[in-house]
Design an enzyme around this catalytic site. Structure first.
Site, PDB file in Angstrom:
ATOM      1  N   TYR A  13      58.869 -65.407 106.326  1.00  0.00           N
ATOM      2  CA  TYR A  13      58.967 -64.626 105.084  1.00  0.00           C
ATOM      3  C   TYR A  13      59.187 -63.138 105.416  1.00  0.00           C
ATOM      4  CZ  TYR A  13      57.025 -68.729 102.614  1.00  0.00           C
ATOM      5  OH  TYR A  13      56.801 -69.995 102.112  1.00  0.00           O
TER       6      TYR A  13
ATOM      7  N   GLN B 296      53.263 -79.660 102.132  1.00  0.00           N
ATOM      8  CA  GLN B 296      53.608 -78.594 101.175  1.00  0.00           C
ATOM      9  C   GLN B 296      54.996 -78.876 100.594  1.00  0.00           C
ATOM     10  OE1 GLN B 296      54.071 -73.781 101.042  1.00  0.00           O
ATOM     11  NE2 GLN B 296      52.234 -74.584 101.976  1.00  0.00           N
TER      12      GLN B 296
ATOM     13  N   LEU C  15      57.069 -72.488  89.107  1.00  0.00           N
ATOM     14  CA  LEU C  15      57.891 -71.997  87.996  1.00  0.00           C
ATOM     15  C   LEU C  15      59.377 -72.037  88.359  1.00  0.00           C
ATOM     16  CD1 LEU C  15      55.811 -68.885  86.759  1.00  0.00           C
ATOM     17  CD2 LEU C  15      55.770 -71.234  85.894  1.00  0.00           C
ATOM     18  N   ALA C  16      59.700 -72.765  89.431  1.00  0.00           N
ATOM     19  CA  ALA C  16      61.107 -72.826  89.889  1.00  0.00           C
ATOM     20  C   ALA C  16      61.664 -71.417  90.031  1.00  0.00           C
ATOM     21  CB  ALA C  16      61.947 -73.684  88.942  1.00  0.00           C
TER      22      ALA C  16
ATOM     23  N   SER D 232      56.657 -73.251  94.392  1.00  0.00           N
ATOM     24  CA  SER D 232      57.597 -72.907  93.307  1.00  0.00           C
ATOM     25  C   SER D 232      57.296 -73.623  91.994  1.00  0.00           C
ATOM     26  CB  SER D 232      59.054 -73.149  93.730  1.00  0.00           C
ATOM     27  OG  SER D 232      59.492 -72.113  94.561  1.00  0.00           O
TER      28      SER D 232
ATOM     29  N   GLN E 114      59.353 -56.931  97.289  1.00  0.00           N
ATOM     30  CA  GLN E 114      59.042 -56.387  95.949  1.00  0.00           C
ATOM     31  C   GLN E 114      57.674 -55.723  95.909  1.00  0.00           C
ATOM     32  OE1 GLN E 114      59.683 -60.460  94.289  1.00  0.00           O
ATOM     33  NE2 GLN E 114      60.627 -59.389  92.588  1.00  0.00           N
TER      34      GLN E 114
ATOM     35  N   TRP F 155      56.006 -65.547  99.437  1.00  0.00           N
ATOM     36  CA  TRP F 155      57.458 -65.694  99.643  1.00  0.00           C
ATOM     37  C   TRP F 155      58.234 -64.807  98.663  1.00  0.00           C
ATOM     38  CZ3 TRP F 155      61.141 -69.160  96.773  1.00  0.00           C
ATOM     39  CH2 TRP F 155      62.409 -69.160  97.362  1.00  0.00           C
TER      40      TRP F 155
ATOM     41  N   ARG G 230      63.484 -61.763  90.388  1.00  0.00           N
ATOM     42  CA  ARG G 230      63.879 -62.322  91.686  1.00  0.00           C
ATOM     43  C   ARG G 230      65.380 -62.593  91.720  1.00  0.00           C
ATOM     44  NH1 ARG G 230      60.647 -67.428  94.092  1.00  0.00           N
ATOM     45  NH2 ARG G 230      59.067 -65.798  94.125  1.00  0.00           N
TER      46      ARG G 230
ATOM     47  N   ASN H   5      49.125 -66.243  84.696  1.00  0.00           N
ATOM     48  CA  ASN H   5      49.189 -67.532  85.399  1.00  0.00           C
ATOM     49  C   ASN H   5      47.811 -68.130  85.648  1.00  0.00           C
ATOM     50  OD1 ASN H   5      51.883 -67.016  85.355  1.00  0.00           O
ATOM     51  ND2 ASN H   5      52.068 -66.507  87.534  1.00  0.00           N
TER      52      ASN H   5
HETATM   53  P1  NDP Z   1      57.205 -69.571  91.354  1.00  0.00           P
HETATM   54  O1  NDP Z   1      58.178 -70.646  91.129  1.00  0.00           O
HETATM   55  O2  NDP Z   1      55.972 -69.599  90.527  1.00  0.00           O
HETATM   56  O3  NDP Z   1      57.960 -68.169  91.191  1.00  0.00           O
HETATM   57  C1  NDP Z   1      57.237 -66.981  91.280  1.00  0.00           C
HETATM   58  C2  NDP Z   1      58.053 -65.850  90.672  1.00  0.00           C
HETATM   59  O4  NDP Z   1      58.261 -66.101  89.282  1.00  0.00           O
HETATM   60  C3  NDP Z   1      57.322 -64.533  90.739  1.00  0.00           C
HETATM   61  O5  NDP Z   1      57.481 -63.905  91.976  1.00  0.00           O
HETATM   62  C4  NDP Z   1      57.938 -63.784  89.586  1.00  0.00           C
HETATM   63  O6  NDP Z   1      59.222 -63.340  89.973  1.00  0.00           O
HETATM   64  C5  NDP Z   1      58.091 -64.882  88.547  1.00  0.00           C
HETATM   65  N1  NDP Z   1      56.888 -65.051  87.718  1.00  0.00           N
HETATM   66  C6  NDP Z   1      55.650 -65.465  88.105  1.00  0.00           C
HETATM   67  N2  NDP Z   1      54.816 -65.543  87.076  1.00  0.00           N
HETATM   68  C7  NDP Z   1      55.530 -65.167  85.994  1.00  0.00           C
HETATM   69  C8  NDP Z   1      55.202 -65.050  84.635  1.00  0.00           C
HETATM   70  N3  NDP Z   1      53.987 -65.342  84.178  1.00  0.00           N
HETATM   71  N4  NDP Z   1      56.180 -64.640  83.774  1.00  0.00           N
HETATM   72  C9  NDP Z   1      57.418 -64.356  84.219  1.00  0.00           C
HETATM   73  N5  NDP Z   1      57.790 -64.429  85.524  1.00  0.00           N
HETATM   74  C10 NDP Z   1      56.839 -64.860  86.397  1.00  0.00           C
HETATM   75  O7  NDP Z   1      56.677 -69.598  92.852  1.00  0.00           O
HETATM   76  P2  NDP Z   1      57.424 -69.181  94.233  1.00  0.00           P
HETATM   77  O8  NDP Z   1      58.810 -69.651  94.251  1.00  0.00           O
HETATM   78  O9  NDP Z   1      57.162 -67.736  94.442  1.00  0.00           O
HETATM   79  O10 NDP Z   1      56.583 -70.044  95.242  1.00  0.00           O
HETATM   80  C11 NDP Z   1      55.170 -69.861  95.339  1.00  0.00           C
HETATM   81  C12 NDP Z   1      54.759 -69.903  96.785  1.00  0.00           C
HETATM   82  O11 NDP Z   1      55.046 -71.187  97.333  1.00  0.00           O
HETATM   83  C13 NDP Z   1      55.489 -68.940  97.723  1.00  0.00           C
HETATM   84  O12 NDP Z   1      54.996 -67.638  97.669  1.00  0.00           O
HETATM   85  C14 NDP Z   1      55.228 -69.579  99.059  1.00  0.00           C
HETATM   86  O13 NDP Z   1      53.925 -69.249  99.494  1.00  0.00           O
HETATM   87  C15 NDP Z   1      55.302 -71.056  98.722  1.00  0.00           C
HETATM   88  N6  NDP Z   1      56.639 -71.594  99.047  1.00  0.00           N
HETATM   89  C16 NDP Z   1      56.725 -72.520 100.059  1.00  0.00           C
HETATM   90  C17 NDP Z   1      57.924 -73.043 100.423  1.00  0.00           C
HETATM   91  C18 NDP Z   1      57.984 -74.047 101.523  1.00  0.00           C
HETATM   92  O14 NDP Z   1      59.085 -74.394 101.964  1.00  0.00           O
HETATM   93  N7  NDP Z   1      56.866 -74.525 102.023  1.00  0.00           N
HETATM   94  C19 NDP Z   1      59.187 -72.637  99.764  1.00  0.00           C
HETATM   95  C20 NDP Z   1      58.988 -71.680  98.692  1.00  0.00           C
HETATM   96  C21 NDP Z   1      57.763 -71.200  98.354  1.00  0.00           C
HETATM   97  P3  NDP Z   1      59.910 -62.014  89.369  1.00  0.00           P
HETATM   98  O15 NDP Z   1      59.950 -61.039  90.471  1.00  0.00           O
HETATM   99  O16 NDP Z   1      61.256 -62.471  88.945  1.00  0.00           O
HETATM  100  O17 NDP Z   1      59.078 -61.511  88.216  1.00  0.00           O
END
Ligand code: NDP
Length: 328
Positions: free
Chosen positions: A54, A180, A212-213, A210, A27, A21, A230, A296
């Site tokens: 997505y 989920q 890490l929110a 999410s 990106q 996502w 993001r 991570n």
């Molecule tokens: P996170 O909350 O973990 O956010 C991930 C983002 O945080 C990365 O893309 C990156 O963004 C930043 N990040 C990750 N690791 C680090 C780190 N070590 N240090 C600093 N920044 C970091 O998860 P997502 O919100 O991406 O959600 C994860 C997955 O969950 C999604 O890909 C999707 O598959 C699923 N999902 C499902 C939903 C549903 O409704 N079922 C809704 C949302 C997500 P940056 O580019 O800023 O560096």
């Protein structure tokens, strides 16, 4: 990497997984996706989460092209997709879990992913207008046709999930086996509340999102919204109020010494905290670059450092009162 059963199913999923996502297509192009997926796979990640919606279908295309180039053994990994919002504006093409949409949806996703089947397929949100029975039958058929192997729900209410399970049981259909939900230090309510019943009574699995929110819990937003994050992407302005919320920023700052105490980064602490919950089957992480995957994936090492004392300190940061403590 440790593996956990997806609820009561025989399927084992790596406790940390990768989702696409925001990142894939917006990106991360195919080459970068290959690098991110390879880094994760090398740590033992076996689950890659996706959804039709997505990047308007392009996230599936990127993952499909990456998987094709990587040429991994199909048995060695799991892929998911999800349906609800759709890709077009037609009356039967958006915000629905009707039979027509779900069947057309799975065909389109498999084409974009270049796969014969997905391992998991989710109803991405509940549909208040389609009878749950119609959705359950369609998901059952998708599984019977071998186009998906298991099905689940995302952000459905407890009563909706129970209704779906009961319909499936009544007609001897494939039941939903996994939810989920969002789950992180700032959003714990549902997984620690309503859903507890599913793990206990139905053995429902959870693939949580999410952790890490959206990156907020990594601490990267403490000095404002970084340009390469993001939060600065076009189309994600709706995240700004959450990423700049002063109260939440203070909580993240207060978490820093706790992370230091166990020798973890903030991200690692936040992920390890999700892993600590035994009802979580897998924590779906997101990464826009390979270094984040490395950081991570090491979070699992810190789970055992989350002693009751450390967990209490974390709860205190977020003002969480344990059951019983606030009883008069
Ligand atoms: P996170 O909350 O973990 O956010 C991930 C983002 O945080 C990365 O893309 C990156 O963004 C930043 N990040 C990750 N690791 C680090 C780190 N070590 N240090 C600093 N920044 C970091 O998860 P997502 O919100 O991406 O959600 C994860 C997955 O969950 C999604 O890909 C999707 O598959 C699923 N999902 C499902 C939903 C549903 O409704 N079922 C809704 C949302 C997500 P940056 O580019 O800023 O560096």
């Amino acid at each position: 990497m440790k593996y956990r059963h997806l609820g009561k199913t025989g399927l084992q999923v790596s406790e940390l997984s990768i989702g696409s996502w925001v990142t894939f297509k917006n990106q991360v192009d195919v080459d970068a996706a290959m690098k991110i997926m390879t880094a994760a796979y090398d740590y033992g990640v076996n689950f890659f989460d996706n959804a039709e919606v997505y990047a308007g279908g392009k996230s599936e295309e990127v993952m499909g092209a990456a998987l094709k180039k990587l040429g991994w053994r199909r048995g060695s990994y799991l892929v998911s997709t999800k349906f609800y919002w759709g890709l077009n504006d037609g009356v039967n093409e958006k915000n629905t879990l009707n039979r027509k949409r779900l069947i057309e949806g799975i065909h389109g996703s498999l084409e974009r992913l270049q796969l014969d089947y997905v391992d998991l397929v989710y109803c991405h949100r509940p549909d208040k207008t389609t009878p749950i029975e119609e959705t359950v039958w369609a998901m059952h058929n998708i599984i019977e046709w071998g186009k998906a192997l298991y099905w689940g729900t995302s952000e459905w209410s407890a009563s909706e999930i129970i209704e779906a399970i009961q319909i499936a049981e009544r007609h001897h259909l494939h039941k939903p086996v996994v939810e989920q939900p969002q789950y992180n230090l700032l959003e714990r309510g549902r997984l620690e509340g309503d859903y507890v019943r599913f793990y206990k009574e139905y053995g429902y699995g959870t693939t949580t999102w999410s952790p890490l929110a959206s990156g907020f819990l990594s601490g990267k937003y403490q000095g404002g919204i970084p340009k390469d994050s993001r939060g600065s992407l076009k189309g994600y302005e709706w995240l700004h109020s959450r990423l700049t919320d002063q109260e939440r920023l203070k909580q993240v700052a207060a978490l820093e010494p706790v992370a230091k105490e166990i020798g973890a980064t903030l991200s690692q602490l936040a992920l390890a905290w999700c892993l600590k919950n035994p009802f979580v089957s897998t924590v779906i992480t997101g990464a826009s670059r390979v270094e984040q995957v490395h950081e991570n994936m090491k979070s699992a090492e810190f789970v055992e450092k989350l002693t009751p004392e450390i967990m209490d300190k974390i709860d205190a940061v977020f003002g969480v009162v344990k059951k019983g403590e606030d009883d008069d």
